[in-house]
Scaffold this active site. Structure first.
Site, PDB file in Angstrom:
ATOM      1  N   CYS A  82      -2.434  -2.038  -9.229  1.00 26.03           N
ATOM      2  CA  CYS A  82      -1.322  -2.957  -9.478  1.00 26.03           C
ATOM      3  C   CYS A  82      -0.502  -2.434 -10.652  1.00 26.03           C
ATOM      4  O   CYS A  82      -1.054  -2.116 -11.715  1.00 26.03           O
ATOM      5  CB  CYS A  82      -1.868  -4.351  -9.784  1.00 26.03           C
ATOM      6  N   CYS A  85      -0.976  -5.052 -13.732  1.00 22.09           N
ATOM      7  CA  CYS A  85      -2.203  -5.233 -14.518  1.00 22.09           C
ATOM      8  C   CYS A  85      -3.202  -4.087 -14.406  1.00 22.09           C
ATOM      9  O   CYS A  85      -4.209  -4.078 -15.102  1.00 22.09           O
ATOM     10  CB  CYS A  85      -2.883  -6.544 -14.139  1.00 22.09           C
ATOM     11  N   CYS A 130      -1.690  -9.489  -5.881  1.00 25.50           N
ATOM     12  CA  CYS A 130      -2.817  -9.036  -6.689  1.00 25.50           C
ATOM     13  C   CYS A 130      -3.665 -10.253  -7.050  1.00 25.50           C
ATOM     14  O   CYS A 130      -3.147 -11.252  -7.542  1.00 25.50           O
ATOM     15  CB  CYS A 130      -2.311  -8.337  -7.952  1.00 25.50           C
ATOM     16  N   CYS A 133      -3.598 -10.729 -11.231  1.00 22.92           N
ATOM     17  CA  CYS A 133      -2.431 -11.220 -11.981  1.00 22.92           C
ATOM     18  C   CYS A 133      -1.444 -12.008 -11.125  1.00 22.92           C
ATOM     19  O   CYS A 133      -0.486 -12.570 -11.646  1.00 22.92           O
ATOM     20  CB  CYS A 133      -1.712 -10.061 -12.668  1.00 22.92           C
ATOM     21  N   CYS A 153       1.723  -3.655   4.276  1.00 25.79           N
ATOM     22  CA  CYS A 153       2.998  -3.008   3.995  1.00 25.79           C
ATOM     23  C   CYS A 153       3.391  -3.369   2.553  1.00 25.79           C
ATOM     24  O   CYS A 153       3.847  -4.484   2.283  1.00 25.79           O
ATOM     25  CB  CYS A 153       4.031  -3.500   5.001  1.00 25.79           C
TER      26      CYS A 153
END
Length: 166
Positions: A82, A85, A130, A133, A153
């Site tokens: 991510c 984070c 995510c 976060c 995607c």
């Protein structure tokens, strides 16, 4: 009542119905995504660590233009994390060329992403975020390859690639 006025009334009613459904749908997505996450920051705090494009996609549920991410054609071994984070989300082993212009994977790392219903743009999709976060990553579709049949995607701007050490 004239036929023309009647048709205008019907068209306005249908438009109001779809608009209400659209607005209510977006509120439902935001409510589900705004759960308590391990990492929480204010918009001002996110803006200090993210680029404007990353902030627009990760925090405001935007979408980058297709074909603009260098991660789409990256097939080196490693891990996609991510961009907000640093949580590991996908491995290069599950990446494939979907031809869509966005990095695509057939499976995330278990327990690292969450999903919610996205009813924006007058359609129903499954949003991927995510799980650490809450950052918006992209969407998942049922047209991917075996073994899962899924296509995650992802917006490349919401990911960072960490190459595998040799």
């Amino acid at each position: 009542m004239k036929k023309r006025d009647f048709l205008k009334l019907i068209a306005a009613s249908i438009g109001a119905f779809w608009l209400l459904r659209y607005v209510r749908g977006n509120t439902q997505v935001m409510a589900k995504v705004n759960k308590e996450y391990e990492i929480t920051k204010t918009d001002a705090e996110w803006q200090t660590i993210l680029t404007p494009e990353q902030f627009r996609v990760l925090r405001q549920h935007g979408t980058e233009r297709a074909g603009t991410s260098p991660l789409d054609k990256n097939y080196a071994p490693g891990t996609y994390v991510c961009a907000g984070c640093g949580s590991p989300l996908f491995t290069s082993e599950t990446k494939f060329n979907s031809g869509t212009g966005w990095p695509s994977f057939y499976a995330p790392i278990e327990g690292k992403v969450g999903t919610s219903v996205d009813k924006s743009f007058f359609m129903k999709r499954v949003e991927v975020h995510c799980d650490r976060c809450g950052g918006h990553l992209g969407h998942v579709f049922n047209d991917g390859p075996a073994p899962t049949g899924l296509r995650y995607c992802m917006n490349g701007v919401s990911l960072k690639f960490i190459p595998q050490e040799s």
